[in-house]
Scaffold this motif. Structure first.
Motif, PDB file in Angstrom:
ATOM      1  N   PRO A 152      -4.465   6.793  18.531  1.00 37.46           N
ATOM      2  CA  PRO A 152      -4.914   7.332  19.668  1.00 37.46           C
ATOM      3  C   PRO A 152      -3.915   8.774  20.204  1.00 37.46           C
ATOM      4  O   PRO A 152      -2.763   8.586  19.796  1.00 37.46           O
ATOM      5  CB  PRO A 152      -4.552   6.296  20.616  1.00 37.46           C
ATOM      6  N   LYS A 153      -4.735   9.738  20.668  1.00 34.29           N
ATOM      7  CA  LYS A 153      -3.868  10.729  21.107  1.00 34.29           C
ATOM      8  C   LYS A 153      -2.783  10.572  21.880  1.00 34.29           C
ATOM      9  O   LYS A 153      -3.071   9.769  22.944  1.00 34.29           O
ATOM     10  CB  LYS A 153      -4.866  11.652  22.013  1.00 34.29           C
ATOM     11  N   GLY A 154      -1.551  10.867  21.625  1.00 32.27           N
ATOM     12  CA  GLY A 154      -0.340  10.741  22.411  1.00 32.27           C
ATOM     13  C   GLY A 154       0.294   9.457  22.164  1.00 32.27           C
ATOM     14  O   GLY A 154       1.385   9.253  22.717  1.00 32.27           O
ATOM     15  N   ALA A 155      -0.376   8.597  21.035  1.00 35.10           N
ATOM     16  CA  ALA A 155       0.224   7.202  20.826  1.00 35.10           C
ATOM     17  C   ALA A 155       1.689   7.464  19.739  1.00 35.10           C
ATOM     18  O   ALA A 155       1.727   8.280  19.277  1.00 35.10           O
ATOM     19  CB  ALA A 155      -0.560   6.132  20.444  1.00 35.10           C
ATOM     20  N   ALA A 156       2.403   6.620  19.992  1.00 32.43           N
ATOM     21  CA  ALA A 156       3.591   6.514  18.928  1.00 32.43           C
ATOM     22  C   ALA A 156       3.215   6.164  17.631  1.00 32.43           C
ATOM     23  O   ALA A 156       3.784   6.523  16.334  1.00 32.43           O
ATOM     24  CB  ALA A 156       4.649   5.463  19.641  1.00 32.43           C
ATOM     25  N   ALA A 157       2.111   5.310  17.247  1.00 33.39           N
ATOM     26  CA  ALA A 157       2.041   4.886  16.027  1.00 33.39           C
ATOM     27  C   ALA A 157       0.184   4.557  15.850  1.00 33.39           C
ATOM     28  O   ALA A 157      -0.485   4.405  16.903  1.00 33.39           O
ATOM     29  CB  ALA A 157       2.757   3.582  15.757  1.00 33.39           C
ATOM     30  N   PRO A 158      -0.226   4.428  14.652  1.00 30.22           N
ATOM     31  CA  PRO A 158      -1.741   4.070  14.831  1.00 30.22           C
ATOM     32  C   PRO A 158      -2.066   2.747  14.960  1.00 30.22           C
ATOM     33  O   PRO A 158      -0.978   1.671  15.207  1.00 30.22           O
ATOM     34  CB  PRO A 158      -2.070   4.494  13.094  1.00 30.22           C
ATOM     35  N   LEU A 205       0.884  -1.313  -0.045  1.00 31.22           N
ATOM     36  CA  LEU A 205       0.012  -0.022  -0.086  1.00 31.22           C
ATOM     37  C   LEU A 205       0.933   1.151  -0.054  1.00 31.22           C
ATOM     38  O   LEU A 205       1.961   1.391   0.538  1.00 31.22           O
ATOM     39  CB  LEU A 205      -1.003  -0.056   1.260  1.00 31.22           C
ATOM     40  N   PRO A 206       0.477   2.382  -0.679  1.00 34.86           N
ATOM     41  CA  PRO A 206       1.162   3.683  -0.728  1.00 34.86           C
ATOM     42  C   PRO A 206       1.005   4.168   0.525  1.00 34.86           C
ATOM     43  O   PRO A 206      -0.016   3.939   1.474  1.00 34.86           O
ATOM     44  CB  PRO A 206       0.497   4.453  -1.879  1.00 34.86           C
ATOM     45  N   ARG A 207       1.962   5.005   1.136  1.00 40.48           N
ATOM     46  CA  ARG A 207       1.786   5.670   2.338  1.00 40.48           C
ATOM     47  C   ARG A 207       2.649   7.094   2.225  1.00 40.48           C
ATOM     48  O   ARG A 207       2.960   7.349   1.373  1.00 40.48           O
ATOM     49  CB  ARG A 207       2.478   5.124   3.440  1.00 40.48           C
ATOM     50  N   LEU A 208       1.938   7.890   2.957  1.00 39.99           N
ATOM     51  CA  LEU A 208       2.479   9.213   2.938  1.00 39.99           C
ATOM     52  C   LEU A 208       3.411   9.547   4.369  1.00 39.99           C
ATOM     53  O   LEU A 208       2.735   9.617   5.459  1.00 39.99           O
ATOM     54  CB  LEU A 208       1.173  10.467   2.990  1.00 39.99           C
ATOM     55  N   ASN A 209       4.506  10.032   4.137  1.00 45.30           N
ATOM     56  CA  ASN A 209       5.657  10.115   5.323  1.00 45.30           C
ATOM     57  C   ASN A 209       5.451  11.646   5.493  1.00 45.30           C
ATOM     58  O   ASN A 209       6.519  12.307   4.788  1.00 45.30           O
ATOM     59  CB  ASN A 209       6.694   9.405   4.981  1.00 45.30           C
ATOM     60  N   GLY A 210       4.819  12.408   6.047  1.00 41.54           N
ATOM     61  CA  GLY A 210       4.708  13.719   6.148  1.00 41.54           C
ATOM     62  C   GLY A 210       3.257  14.250   5.781  1.00 41.54           C
ATOM     63  O   GLY A 210       2.090  13.509   5.707  1.00 41.54           O
ATOM     64  N   LYS A 211       3.315  15.458   5.284  1.00 43.06           N
ATOM     65  CA  LYS A 211       2.175  15.961   4.659  1.00 43.06           C
ATOM     66  C   LYS A 211       2.331  16.482   3.403  1.00 43.06           C
ATOM     67  O   LYS A 211       2.952  16.492   2.565  1.00 43.06           O
ATOM     68  CB  LYS A 211       1.910  17.296   5.648  1.00 43.06           C
ATOM     69  N   ASN A 232       1.558  12.045   8.864  1.00 40.25           N
ATOM     70  CA  ASN A 232       2.210  11.859  10.222  1.00 40.25           C
ATOM     71  C   ASN A 232       1.388  10.860  11.059  1.00 40.25           C
ATOM     72  O   ASN A 232       1.801  10.219  11.949  1.00 40.25           O
ATOM     73  CB  ASN A 232       2.479  13.169  10.939  1.00 40.25           C
ATOM     74  N   ASN A 233      -0.115  11.284  11.006  1.00 37.65           N
ATOM     75  CA  ASN A 233      -1.105  10.626  11.943  1.00 37.65           C
ATOM     76  C   ASN A 233      -1.588   9.494  11.117  1.00 37.65           C
ATOM     77  O   ASN A 233      -2.409   8.453  11.846  1.00 37.65           O
ATOM     78  CB  ASN A 233      -1.837  11.683  12.584  1.00 37.65           C
ATOM     79  N   ALA A 234      -1.796   9.613   9.582  1.00 39.53           N
ATOM     80  CA  ALA A 234      -2.466   8.503   9.425  1.00 39.53           C
ATOM     81  C   ALA A 234      -1.912   8.217   7.644  1.00 39.53           C
ATOM     82  O   ALA A 234      -2.317   8.600   6.722  1.00 39.53           O
ATOM     83  CB  ALA A 234      -3.933   8.990   8.917  1.00 39.53           C
ATOM     84  N   PRO A 235      -0.754   7.646   8.019  1.00 35.85           N
ATOM     85  CA  PRO A 235       0.104   7.295   6.690  1.00 35.85           C
ATOM     86  C   PRO A 235      -0.483   6.720   5.700  1.00 35.85           C
ATOM     87  O   PRO A 235      -0.245   6.875   4.177  1.00 35.85           O
ATOM     88  CB  PRO A 235       1.282   7.070   7.096  1.00 35.85           C
TER      89      PRO A 235
END
Length: 237
Positions: free
Chosen positions: A147-153, A56-62, A82-85
């Protein structure tokens, strides 16, 4: 008591409308009332990275997408990789391919209260998704909520924690069916703050300019074009 009951009915109707936005099957669902609202699950340990989804493609950043609708009206959308790559990467990839150009907004819900404007279905009836060239099946992406404050989705599950990206007015999120990992190409813009969707659907960006334009979109209006104007270098395939 009566007001609480009325709100429950409204929420059930709206959730039924949204959950059928992207279908598991190419067959049209019989009715919105046949679907139940998603059940929030306790939050599992978040995945450490997106390498578990190598295809799957992903976005690293905005990245920034300018979507032209209703002829020449422009909406500027900031995608948050950053939060939903994966969710953001899937959308940017489809925009880059020109997939959304000419597609219609097949569902607009403003009654009994402002809810969503939904599009991205190549069939135009709420049952379609993106089928890659040379494939006979849709590309599906997992439900992705950080989740808010989590390291990853967290992937593949709804959550009860407060998410990093919430359903505020003007956010963009992936539509799906009851299966958490059934999103493909259909997306929706929120017409109001809709907190009860938080943790159940993947928000991956927000409108930064042209927010008033989504209030004018009618069912059947088309996406004239969608173009990535910034951040394409952050898209990884």
């Amino acid at each position: 008591m009566q007001k609480s009951f009325q709100r429950l009915i409204v929420v059930s109707l709206l959730m039924g409308t949204l959950i059928l936005g992207a279908c598991d099957s190419p067959k049209r669902p019989q009715s919105d009332s046949s679907s139940s609202t998603p059940t929030a699950a306790s939050t599992p340990a978040p995945a450490s990275n997106t390498n578990q989804f190598p295809g799957l493609p992903r976005l690293n950043g905005k990245a920034t997408v300018v979507m032209t609708v209703r002829g020449n009206k422009q909406i500027t959308i900031e995608l948050d990789g950053n939060n939903a790559p994966i969710s953001a990467g899937n959308f940017v990839d489809l925009v880059q391919k020109g997939f959304y150009n000419g597609l219609s907004f097949h569902r607009v819900v403003r009654q009994p209260q402002p809810f969503v404007v939904q599009g991205g279905d190549p069939k135009g009836n709420g049952t379609g998704g993106y089928v890659p060239t040379g494939s006979s099946t849709e590309r599906r992406i997992p439900l992705e909520i950080k989740p808010k404050g989590a390291a990853a989705p967290v992937y593949g599950q709804t959550i009860t924690d407060v998410p990093e990206l919430q359903h505020k007015r003007g956010t963009i999120a992936m539509a799906r069916s009851q299966s958490p990992d059934s999103a493909s190409s259909q997306f929706y813009f929120t017409l109001a703050d809709i907190a009860f969707l938080d943790g159940n659907y993947a928000v991956f960006g927000k409108i930064t300019n042209g927010l008033d334009i989504i209030d004018t979109i009618q069912q059947g209006d088309k996406i004239t074009s969608a173009k990535v104007t910034q951040g394409i270098e952050n898209l990884k395939k």
